[in-house]
Design an enzyme around this catalytic site. Structure first.
Site, PDB file in Angstrom:
ATOM      1  N   HIS A 105       1.878   4.598  -2.770  1.00 22.49           N
ATOM      2  CA  HIS A 105       2.036   6.194  -2.668  1.00 22.49           C
ATOM      3  C   HIS A 105       3.533   6.355  -2.926  1.00 22.49           C
ATOM      4  CE1 HIS A 105      -1.754   6.409  -0.630  1.00 22.49           C
ATOM      5  NE2 HIS A 105      -1.434   5.692   0.615  1.00 22.49           N
ATOM      6  N   HIS A 121       0.789  -1.095  -0.054  1.00 21.72           N
ATOM      7  CA  HIS A 121      -0.016  -0.199   0.013  1.00 21.72           C
ATOM      8  C   HIS A 121       0.910   1.489  -0.050  1.00 21.72           C
ATOM      9  CE1 HIS A 121      -3.358   2.699   1.338  1.00 21.72           C
ATOM     10  NE2 HIS A 121      -2.547   3.185   1.643  1.00 21.72           N
ATOM     11  N   GLU A 122       1.803   1.254   0.702  1.00 19.29           N
ATOM     12  CA  GLU A 122       2.837   2.421   0.998  1.00 19.29           C
ATOM     13  C   GLU A 122       3.480   2.707  -0.270  1.00 19.29           C
ATOM     14  OE1 GLU A 122       2.027   4.608   3.179  1.00 19.29           O
ATOM     15  OE2 GLU A 122       0.593   3.529   4.027  1.00 19.29           O
TER      16      GLU A 122
END
Length: 423
Positions: free
Chosen positions: A28, A24-25
């Site tokens: 980003h 998920h990170e």
């Protein structure tokens, strides 16, 4: 051995969840760096740092509480000097603290490599990158589960025969119950049902539908046994069946149990399952405060919880442990863990799209509002407006965080003292 298997299941869930958070990170991190934003930290977890290493301008590491993650981007918000200092009061102090923390990411200047200066579409891409990574991971996991392993399906191969005709569906046999029609018909375990009453069948559900619709009527069964087809006749007995609405009907009963096998699904089954789960999870998230309240009531009163209600990480771990320690083939347990991880990634995807700070959806709303203000000014030939300062929303963010903490605590307590069980 069961306890060890339970622990293994919990560990697999924790590792899988940590990997999901890490990806998920990454969702980003990659677009942020691609668009030139300076990223100071990439961290999995919260609290004290357990391990970290700096590569270039970014510090990568793990923290003590593995319940999330974050990346620290320079200039998430405009510098505080653009708006001046806040006044007194608890929330005003929080706003000023947020602005001070944001200013520290600017390295003392208002450089170009800051998040708030990105075009609106780039800010949206950066913030949606995390949730979309979870969606992609869920699609991959569902595809492996459904197209790689397969969907456990009741086939037309007979596994066993019932000993009797029960009074109702699911009832235990008694000495007074007559023998099942399947035995009188000459069916045997291992027979493959080819057709029922002249209708070819490829699944047990198709065969069962014809049998249940024909109580008391003689049916012709074509079965394959030892490589050769045989024709048998059977008359389904009549038993009572009660549906979910409490309606009782009379159905046909032959007394055969099917063999369950994994049947590989088309490659489109994974994405389809993922988006179906998105809709189901979105419905739960939409009613989350109500469902958490219901869970709290069930916890206090001791009532059985809604199996389709929300869970905490603790509850998900318990389910993973139950799956891993179940008395089932290893493939079944692997499939269960994969399905659970896929569902968790769908939950991460939907939850992070909630349009409230500090969630990713809240940052998307801020970026869109900033873009709308600029478009409005350009349309009416007005001076460009100042960048939207989301630190003003810190009081609302504080309320959201407190609400999430309270709901999380309720779910954790419920998962400990009134857990949802698969078995």
């Amino acid at each position: 051995m069961t306890v060890i298997a339970f622990v293994v299941g919990v560990v697999l869930l924790v590792v899988g969840l940590a990997a999901s958070i890490a990806l998920h990170e990454v969702g980003h991190l990659v677009p942020a760096k691609t668009f030139g934003v300076r990223v100071g930290q990439y961290m999995i977890g919260f609290g004290p740092t357990l391990w970290s290493r700096r590569r270039g301008e970014t510090e990568y590491g793990f923290k003590a509480i593995p319940l999330g993650g974050y990346i620290s981007m320079a200039g998430m918000y405009p510098p505080s000097r653009a708006e001046g200092r806040a006044g007194g009061g608890f929330f005003a102090t929080m706003v000023q603290d947020a602005r001070t923390a944001n200013d520290e990411t600017l390295d003392g200047d208002d450089g170009e490599r800051v998040f708030y200066r990105l075009p609106v579409y780039q800010r949206v891409i950066v913030m949606l990158g995390g949730p979309l990574m979870n969606l992609v991971l869920a699609i991959v996991l569902f595809t492996v589960l459904l197209s790689g392993i397969g969907l456990q399906t009741a086939t037309t191969t007979v596994a066993s025969l019932s000993e009797c005709v029960p009074a109702t569906v699911g009832a235990e046999c008694t000495a007074q119950d007559p023998a099942a029609p399947s035995q009188a018909a000459g069916l045997e375990p291992g027979d493959v049902i080819v057709s029922v009453d002249g209708t070819p069948v490829s699944t047990f559900a198709e065969a069962s539908a014809i049998i249940q619709a024909s109580p008391g009527e003689q049916l012709t069964l074509v079965v394959e046994r030892d490589g050769a087809q045989q024709t048998l006749t059977a008359t389904p007995a009549t038993i009572s069946s009660t549906d979910a609405d409490g309606q009782t009907t009379q159905i046909g009963f032959l007394g055969i149990a099917p063999t369950a096998e994994y049947v590989r699904q088309p490659i489109t089954a994974g994405p389809q399952a993922a988006f179906e789960n998105v809709a189901a999870v979105a419905e739960v998230i939409w009613q989350l405060p109500i469902k958490v309240w219901d869970t709290a009531v069930d916890l206090v009163t001791g009532q059985e919880r809604d199996p389709n209600g929300p869970l905490s990480v603790v509850g998900a771990g318990v389910l993973a442990g139950e799956v891993a320690s179940a008395d089932a083939p290893v493939l079944n347990r692997v499939a269960g863990i994969l399905g659970l991880l896929a569902s968790l990634n769908i939950a991460l995807f939907v939850f992070n799209l909630i349009p409230l700070l500090p969630l990713d959806g809240g940052h998307v709303v801020v970026a869109l509002w900033d873009g709308l203000k600029r478009a409005w000014a350009k349309l009416f030939r007005r001076p460009p407006p100042k960048p939207v300062d989301a630190t003003k929303l810190v009081p609302l963010t504080f309320v959201v965080v407190i609400g999430l903490i309270v709901m999380g605590a309720v779910l954790i307590l419920a998962d400990i003292f009134n857990p949802v069980s698969l078995f």
